[in-house]
Design a protein around this motif. Structure first.
Motif, PDB file in Angstrom:
ATOM      1  N   SER A 145       0.809  -1.205   0.000  1.00 57.98           N
ATOM      2  CA  SER A 145       0.000   0.000   0.000  1.00 57.98           C
ATOM      3  C   SER A 145       0.847   1.261   0.000  1.00 57.98           C
ATOM      4  O   SER A 145       1.924   1.296   0.603  1.00 57.98           O
ATOM      5  CB  SER A 145      -0.898   0.000   1.251  1.00 57.98           C
ATOM      6  OG  SER A 145      -1.503   1.244   1.469  1.00 57.98           O
ATOM      7  N   PRO A 146       0.348   2.329  -0.660  1.00 53.47           N
ATOM      8  CA  PRO A 146       1.017   3.625  -0.550  1.00 53.47           C
ATOM      9  C   PRO A 146       1.074   4.130   0.889  1.00 53.47           C
ATOM     10  O   PRO A 146       1.929   4.949   1.229  1.00 53.47           O
ATOM     11  CB  PRO A 146       0.138   4.551  -1.414  1.00 53.47           C
ATOM     12  CG  PRO A 146      -0.611   3.646  -2.325  1.00 53.47           C
ATOM     13  CD  PRO A 146      -0.814   2.380  -1.571  1.00 53.47           C
ATOM     14  N   ALA A 147       0.167   3.611   1.739  1.00 52.30           N
ATOM     15  CA  ALA A 147       0.150   4.018   3.149  1.00 52.30           C
ATOM     16  C   ALA A 147       1.134   3.221   3.994  1.00 52.30           C
ATOM     17  O   ALA A 147       1.284   3.499   5.190  1.00 52.30           O
ATOM     18  CB  ALA A 147      -1.264   3.861   3.714  1.00 52.30           C
ATOM     19  N   GLY A 148       1.786   2.236   3.385  1.00 48.69           N
ATOM     20  CA  GLY A 148       2.738   1.403   4.115  1.00 48.69           C
ATOM     21  C   GLY A 148       2.418  -0.068   3.972  1.00 48.69           C
ATOM     22  O   GLY A 148       1.262  -0.481   4.120  1.00 48.69           O
TER      23      GLY A 148
ATOM     24  N   ALA B  61      -9.496   1.635  -3.566  1.00 49.68           N
ATOM     25  CA  ALA B  61      -9.158   0.950  -4.813  1.00 49.68           C
ATOM     26  C   ALA B  61      -8.103  -0.095  -4.469  1.00 49.68           C
ATOM     27  O   ALA B  61      -6.968   0.241  -4.125  1.00 49.68           O
ATOM     28  CB  ALA B  61      -8.615   1.934  -5.842  1.00 49.68           C
ATOM     29  N   SER B  62      -8.497  -1.342  -4.525  1.00 51.53           N
ATOM     30  CA  SER B  62      -7.589  -2.422  -4.152  1.00 51.53           C
ATOM     31  C   SER B  62      -7.935  -3.667  -4.942  1.00 51.53           C
ATOM     32  O   SER B  62      -9.028  -3.784  -5.488  1.00 51.53           O
ATOM     33  CB  SER B  62      -7.665  -2.701  -2.641  1.00 51.53           C
ATOM     34  OG  SER B  62      -9.000  -3.014  -2.268  1.00 51.53           O
TER      35      SER B  62
ATOM     36  N   GLN C 288      -3.284  -5.664  -2.952  1.00 51.81           N
ATOM     37  CA  GLN C 288      -2.623  -4.523  -3.563  1.00 51.81           C
ATOM     38  C   GLN C 288      -3.535  -3.305  -3.426  1.00 51.81           C
ATOM     39  O   GLN C 288      -4.561  -3.204  -4.079  1.00 51.81           O
ATOM     40  CB  GLN C 288      -2.319  -4.807  -5.038  1.00 51.81           C
ATOM     41  CG  GLN C 288      -1.418  -6.005  -5.292  1.00 51.81           C
ATOM     42  CD  GLN C 288       0.042  -5.714  -4.980  1.00 51.81           C
ATOM     43  OE1 GLN C 288       0.429  -4.564  -4.742  1.00 51.81           O
ATOM     44  NE2 GLN C 288       0.872  -6.746  -4.997  1.00 51.81           N
ATOM     45  N   HIS C 289      -3.143  -2.392  -2.543  1.00 52.43           N
ATOM     46  CA  HIS C 289      -3.884  -1.141  -2.356  1.00 52.43           C
ATOM     47  C   HIS C 289      -3.346  -0.144  -3.374  1.00 52.43           C
ATOM     48  O   HIS C 289      -2.169   0.213  -3.332  1.00 52.43           O
ATOM     49  CB  HIS C 289      -3.681  -0.650  -0.914  1.00 52.43           C
ATOM     50  CG  HIS C 289      -4.415   0.602  -0.574  1.00 52.43           C
ATOM     51  ND1 HIS C 289      -3.957   1.512   0.351  1.00 52.43           N
ATOM     52  CD2 HIS C 289      -5.596   1.103  -1.037  1.00 52.43           C
ATOM     53  CE1 HIS C 289      -4.804   2.512   0.451  1.00 52.43           C
ATOM     54  NE2 HIS C 289      -5.810   2.280  -0.378  1.00 52.43           N
TER      55      HIS C 289
END
Length: 309
Positions: free
Chosen positions: A47-50, A128-129, A138-139
């Motif tokens: 994820s872009p968030a980690g 969106a994942s 996959q985020h």
């Protein structure tokens, strides 16, 4: 607060995984094959968030459900709803709150008939994942939010207590007093994006750059919004402005998961996302609504479905 997440896929697996990461009491109801994969590899989120790998996440098989849970988070595909209900019914007690994150509105009638409206909250999420072939979640974008609220007789401060339990887990979670309005607005946006990108087999930016493309999207959205308005939930101006920026941004690569499913030759939610809008347009109490663009989209999607094995 004991939380049961139905499945450990792209949506439920992501939100449930973040809750588990934050130390909440979360169990995933999964099938045997997914349980084995999670036991072997853990619940993996990119994820872009980690990124995170949660080793040995708590799982349970349907036949082993023995006691009610406080909250059930349901995020299956609409065409799997009946099977999902059968799998988690034993976990529903007198005080259980079911929060469904399904597309459209049709699922509420099904859940209400089985469990009663007081157990079934409204819910909607924005994420969106996808689940890749290795079982990794996959985020795809930074967006990660949900809202939920009472629909039947309010049970005290239940929604606020659930909000407190879900907050602090890296995503936005809020109890809403206008959850049906929010669900209709999401439906307007989703059906517009899914209908247009699936029909045209192109991202929003490619459609708006084509002759007549922007007008097509505006017309399709207007038809869908008319159905929401007839139900007493006309999209608010702020919502239309904000989502319009997404739909009409030059060069936008935005697509819907429905298009990704079509490209993967997978099942789609044609009846729940598009077909139910047409049904509601036809049965409007003040007279049938004209939705010719929606009908073209629906015919296209059903023709695609007829080719699936």
């Amino acid at each position: 607060m004991r939380i049961l997440v139905i499945g450990a896929g792209a949506t439920g697996g992501y939100f449930g995984g973040r809750l588990l990461q934050a130390g909440r009491d979360v169990t995933f109801l999964v099938r045997a094959k997914r349980a084995e994969l999670l036991a072997r590899n853990g619940l993996v989120i990119k994820s872009p968030a980690g990124d995170v790998t949660l080793k040995n996440p708590p799982t349970v098989l349907s036949e082993n459900l023995k006691a009610p849970f406080d909250v059930i988070i349901l995020s299956c595909k609409a065409y799997d709803l009946d099977d999902a209900i059968a799998s988690f019914a034993a976990a529903v007690g007198p005080e259980t709150a079911i929060i469904p994150f399904l597309n459209g509105m049709k699922h509420l009638d099904v859940l209400d008939a089985k469990f009663g409206i007081d157990r079934v909250m409204g819910g909607q999420c924005q994420i969106a994942s996808m689940l890749d072939p290795q079982g990794v979640i996959q985020h795809l974008t930074p967006l990660q939010a949900m809202s939920f609220g009472e629909r039947g007789t309010p049970k005290g401060d239940r929604a606020r207590r659930i909000e407190a339990a879900l907050q602090g887990a890296m995503f936005d979670a809020k109890a809403s007093d206008v959850i049906i309005q929010e669900m209709y607005e999401k439906w307007v946006f989703l059906a517009t994006l899914a209908g247009a990108t699936s029909l045209m087999r192109a991202a929003a930016g490619h459609i708006t750059a084509a002759p007549g493309g922007a007008d097509f999207i505006r017309g399709l959205r207007a038809e869908i919004a008319s159905v929401a308005e007839a139900a007493g939930h006309a999209p608010r101006a702020e919502f239309l402005e904000r989502t319009g920026g997404l739909l009409f941004a030059p060069g936008s690569q935005m697509t819907a998961s429905m298009l990704r499913d079509i490209r993967g030759n997978a099942r789609i939610e044609a009846d729940q996302i598009i077909g139910d809008l047409i049904r509601r347009a036809e049965t409007n109490k003040k007279g049938a609504l004209s939705v010719p663009l929606l009908r073209i989209v629906y015919t296209h999607l059903k023709a695609y479905e007829s080719q699936l094995g």
